[in-house]
Design a protein around this motif. Structure first.
Motif, PDB file in Angstrom:
ATOM      1  N   ALA A 134       1.352 -14.955  -2.009  1.00 26.44           N
ATOM      2  CA  ALA A 134       2.672 -14.940  -2.385  1.00 26.44           C
ATOM      3  C   ALA A 134       3.328 -13.906  -1.991  1.00 26.44           C
ATOM      4  O   ALA A 134       2.965 -12.548  -2.118  1.00 26.44           O
ATOM      5  N   ASP A 135       4.469 -14.048  -1.355  1.00 24.13           N
ATOM      6  CA  ASP A 135       5.286 -12.966  -1.009  1.00 24.13           C
ATOM      7  C   ASP A 135       6.208 -12.371  -2.285  1.00 24.13           C
ATOM      8  O   ASP A 135       6.394 -11.040  -2.117  1.00 24.13           O
ATOM      9  N   GLY A 136       6.276 -13.087  -3.356  1.00 17.14           N
ATOM     10  CA  GLY A 136       6.847 -12.355  -4.428  1.00 17.14           C
ATOM     11  C   GLY A 136       8.355 -12.201  -4.112  1.00 17.14           C
ATOM     12  O   GLY A 136       9.004 -11.504  -5.119  1.00 17.14           O
ATOM     13  N   LEU A 137       8.849 -12.688  -3.242  1.00 17.30           N
ATOM     14  CA  LEU A 137      10.489 -12.494  -2.818  1.00 17.30           C
ATOM     15  C   LEU A 137      11.036 -13.896  -3.209  1.00 17.30           C
ATOM     16  O   LEU A 137      10.811 -14.580  -2.289  1.00 17.30           O
ATOM     17  N   SER A 138      12.026 -14.124  -4.050  1.00 18.48           N
ATOM     18  CA  SER A 138      12.558 -15.141  -4.247  1.00 18.48           C
ATOM     19  C   SER A 138      13.673 -15.342  -3.181  1.00 18.48           C
ATOM     20  O   SER A 138      14.469 -14.534  -2.815  1.00 18.48           O
ATOM     21  N   TYR A 139      13.695 -16.642  -2.977  1.00 17.23           N
ATOM     22  CA  TYR A 139      14.414 -17.548  -2.069  1.00 17.23           C
ATOM     23  C   TYR A 139      14.511 -16.705  -0.613  1.00 17.23           C
ATOM     24  O   TYR A 139      15.511 -16.710  -0.081  1.00 17.23           O
ATOM     25  N   SER A 140      13.393 -16.354  -0.048  1.00 12.16           N
ATOM     26  CA  SER A 140      13.347 -15.692   1.137  1.00 12.16           C
ATOM     27  C   SER A 140      12.983 -16.853   2.144  1.00 12.16           C
ATOM     28  O   SER A 140      12.056 -17.629   2.134  1.00 12.16           O
ATOM     29  N   ALA A 141      14.143 -16.966   3.203  1.00 12.91           N
ATOM     30  CA  ALA A 141      13.879 -17.580   4.353  1.00 12.91           C
ATOM     31  C   ALA A 141      13.092 -17.104   5.602  1.00 12.91           C
ATOM     32  O   ALA A 141      12.874 -17.873   6.491  1.00 12.91           O
ATOM     33  N   SER A 142      12.634 -15.728   5.230  1.00 16.32           N
ATOM     34  CA  SER A 142      12.015 -15.275   6.694  1.00 16.32           C
ATOM     35  C   SER A 142      10.742 -15.704   6.858  1.00 16.32           C
ATOM     36  O   SER A 142       9.970 -16.174   5.837  1.00 16.32           O
ATOM     37  N   VAL A 143      10.349 -15.864   8.118  1.00 12.78           N
ATOM     38  CA  VAL A 143       9.023 -16.251   8.489  1.00 12.78           C
ATOM     39  C   VAL A 143       8.067 -14.858   8.685  1.00 12.78           C
ATOM     40  O   VAL A 143       8.230 -13.945   8.961  1.00 12.78           O
ATOM     41  N   ARG A 144       7.288 -14.991   7.720  1.00 15.05           N
ATOM     42  CA  ARG A 144       6.429 -13.824   7.269  1.00 15.05           C
ATOM     43  C   ARG A 144       4.974 -14.017   7.650  1.00 15.05           C
ATOM     44  O   ARG A 144       4.446 -14.943   6.897  1.00 15.05           O
ATOM     45  N   VAL A 145       4.398 -13.204   8.551  1.00 15.76           N
ATOM     46  CA  VAL A 145       3.092 -13.700   9.057  1.00 15.76           C
ATOM     47  C   VAL A 145       2.091 -12.636   9.154  1.00 15.76           C
ATOM     48  O   VAL A 145       1.023 -12.521   9.709  1.00 15.76           O
ATOM     49  N   THR A 146       2.544 -11.404   8.582  1.00 14.71           N
ATOM     50  CA  THR A 146       1.375 -10.213   8.566  1.00 14.71           C
ATOM     51  C   THR A 146       1.286 -10.163   7.108  1.00 14.71           C
ATOM     52  O   THR A 146       1.992 -10.396   6.038  1.00 14.71           O
ATOM     53  N   PRO A 147       0.036  -9.510   6.698  1.00 10.25           N
ATOM     54  CA  PRO A 147      -0.419  -9.347   5.142  1.00 10.25           C
ATOM     55  C   PRO A 147       0.330  -8.544   4.772  1.00 10.25           C
ATOM     56  O   PRO A 147       0.464  -8.576   3.323  1.00 10.25           O
ATOM     57  N   SER A 148       0.933  -7.351   5.205  1.00  7.65           N
ATOM     58  CA  SER A 148       1.651  -6.546   4.429  1.00  7.65           C
ATOM     59  C   SER A 148       2.851  -7.078   3.646  1.00  7.65           C
ATOM     60  O   SER A 148       3.626  -6.417   2.918  1.00  7.65           O
ATOM     61  N   GLU A 149       3.585  -8.321   4.148  1.00  8.16           N
ATOM     62  CA  GLU A 149       4.483  -8.956   3.936  1.00  8.16           C
ATOM     63  C   GLU A 149       4.408  -9.604   2.486  1.00  8.16           C
ATOM     64  O   GLU A 149       5.339 -10.412   1.950  1.00  8.16           O
ATOM     65  N   TYR A 150       3.064  -9.783   1.930  1.00 11.40           N
ATOM     66  CA  TYR A 150       2.776 -10.599   0.820  1.00 11.40           C
ATOM     67  C   TYR A 150       2.342  -9.373  -0.347  1.00 11.40           C
ATOM     68  O   TYR A 150       1.563  -8.586   0.023  1.00 11.40           O
ATOM     69  N   ASN A 151       2.673  -9.723  -1.526  1.00 14.86           N
ATOM     70  CA  ASN A 151       2.528  -8.929  -2.528  1.00 14.86           C
ATOM     71  C   ASN A 151       1.450  -9.397  -3.357  1.00 14.86           C
ATOM     72  O   ASN A 151       0.873  -8.424  -4.276  1.00 14.86           O
ATOM     73  N   TYR A 152       0.907 -10.576  -3.376  1.00 15.27           N
ATOM     74  CA  TYR A 152       0.018 -11.087  -4.376  1.00 15.27           C
ATOM     75  C   TYR A 152      -0.933 -11.687  -3.388  1.00 15.27           C
ATOM     76  O   TYR A 152      -0.685 -12.707  -2.606  1.00 15.27           O
ATOM     77  N   TRP A 153      -2.292 -11.680  -3.965  1.00 16.71           N
ATOM     78  CA  TRP A 153      -3.424 -12.282  -2.928  1.00 16.71           C
ATOM     79  C   TRP A 153      -4.497 -13.007  -3.946  1.00 16.71           C
ATOM     80  O   TRP A 153      -4.574 -12.357  -5.226  1.00 16.71           O
ATOM     81  N   GLY A 154      -5.186 -14.077  -3.510  1.00 19.07           N
ATOM     82  CA  GLY A 154      -6.226 -14.681  -4.385  1.00 19.07           C
ATOM     83  C   GLY A 154      -7.485 -13.912  -3.701  1.00 19.07           C
ATOM     84  O   GLY A 154      -7.419 -13.217  -2.965  1.00 19.07           O
ATOM     85  N   GLN A 155      -8.388 -14.646  -4.467  1.00 16.81           N
ATOM     86  CA  GLN A 155      -9.862 -13.789  -4.233  1.00 16.81           C
ATOM     87  C   GLN A 155     -10.622 -14.242  -3.044  1.00 16.81           C
ATOM     88  O   GLN A 155     -11.427 -13.710  -2.516  1.00 16.81           O
ATOM     89  N   GLY A 156     -10.039 -15.495  -2.495  1.00 16.43           N
ATOM     90  CA  GLY A 156     -10.375 -15.876  -1.202  1.00 16.43           C
ATOM     91  C   GLY A 156     -11.561 -17.052  -1.446  1.00 16.43           C
ATOM     92  O   GLY A 156     -12.303 -17.216  -2.452  1.00 16.43           O
ATOM     93  N   THR A 157     -11.506 -18.041  -0.449  1.00 13.67           N
ATOM     94  CA  THR A 157     -12.572 -19.022  -0.707  1.00 13.67           C
ATOM     95  C   THR A 157     -13.295 -19.358   0.649  1.00 13.67           C
ATOM     96  O   THR A 157     -12.448 -19.273   1.670  1.00 13.67           O
ATOM     97  N   GLN A 158     -14.531 -19.391   0.755  1.00 13.51           N
ATOM     98  CA  GLN A 158     -15.324 -19.476   2.078  1.00 13.51           C
ATOM     99  C   GLN A 158     -15.053 -21.054   2.619  1.00 13.51           C
ATOM    100  O   GLN A 158     -15.436 -22.011   2.069  1.00 13.51           O
ATOM    101  N   VAL A 159     -14.976 -20.943   3.989  1.00 10.97           N
ATOM    102  CA  VAL A 159     -14.776 -22.319   4.875  1.00 10.97           C
ATOM    103  C   VAL A 159     -15.771 -21.885   5.966  1.00 10.97           C
ATOM    104  O   VAL A 159     -15.607 -21.077   6.698  1.00 10.97           O
ATOM    105  N   THR A 160     -16.843 -23.000   6.030  1.00 11.68           N
ATOM    106  CA  THR A 160     -17.782 -22.658   7.009  1.00 11.68           C
ATOM    107  C   THR A 160     -18.034 -24.122   7.802  1.00 11.68           C
ATOM    108  O   THR A 160     -18.111 -25.266   7.187  1.00 11.68           O
ATOM    109  N   VAL A 161     -17.691 -24.068   9.264  1.00 11.71           N
ATOM    110  CA  VAL A 161     -17.721 -25.113  10.001  1.00 11.71           C
ATOM    111  C   VAL A 161     -18.770 -25.317  10.980  1.00 11.71           C
ATOM    112  O   VAL A 161     -18.961 -24.263  11.668  1.00 11.71           O
ATOM    113  N   SER A 162     -19.681 -26.305  10.756  1.00 11.84           N
ATOM    114  CA  SER A 162     -20.825 -26.141  11.700  1.00 11.84           C
ATOM    115  C   SER A 162     -20.796 -27.233  12.799  1.00 11.84           C
ATOM    116  O   SER A 162     -19.984 -28.114  12.890  1.00 11.84           O
ATOM    117  N   SER A 163     -21.465 -26.726  13.999  1.00  7.09           N
ATOM    118  CA  SER A 163     -21.154 -27.364  15.137  1.00  7.09           C
ATOM    119  C   SER A 163     -22.129 -28.560  15.306  1.00  7.09           C
ATOM    120  O   SER A 163     -23.014 -28.633  14.486  1.00  7.09           O
TER     121      SER A 163
END
Length: 126
Positions: A97-126
């Motif tokens: 979550a960027d934590g910025l209210s009503y922002s219309a900016s396109v934010r594509v770098t991790p440093s632009e986000y202030n809050y993070w989850g713990q992550g979930t693993q996705v594994t795709v087998s061939s």
């Protein structure tokens, strides 16, 4: 303060689908831009998708046409629907979550986000 909890990861065969969920705490969830990132072993954390408060969306080229990000504000949840999965989609997926209210900016770098989850693993087998 915003807390994020991801779920929905798992093991899937190539061509299959998964839906990731990210449940957020906090009363201002609907005001924030939300993003999904992923990180494969030994690689940097990469942008996947973003949805802003007006529900405008933006995707990395590698997932465009296969992944869809959407949000359910009454449930304080953002989702990532992943179709036509490929082995190269294998990674830990993080909600942010960027934590910025009503922002219309396109934010594509991790440093632009202030809050993070713990992550979930996705594994795709061939």
């Amino acid at each position: 303060q915003v807390q994020l909890v991801e779920s929905g990861g798992g093991l899937v065969q190539a061509g299959g689908s998964l839906r990731l969920s990210c449940a957020a705490s906090g009363r201002t969830f609907s005001n924030y831009g939300m993003g999904w990132f992923r990180q494969a072993p030994g690689k940097e954390r990469d942008f996947v998708a973003r949805i802003n408060w007006r529900r405008s969306t933006y995707y990395a080229d590698s997932v465009k046409g296969r992944f869809t990000i959407f949000r359910d504000n009454p449930k304080n949840t953002v989702y990532l629907q992943m179709n036509s999965l490929k082995p190269e989609d294998t990674a830990v997926y993080y909600c942010a979550a960027d934590g910025l209210s009503y922002s219309a900016s396109v934010r594509v770098t991790p440093s632009e986000y202030n809050y993070w989850g713990q992550g979930t693993q996705v594994t795709v087998s061939s």
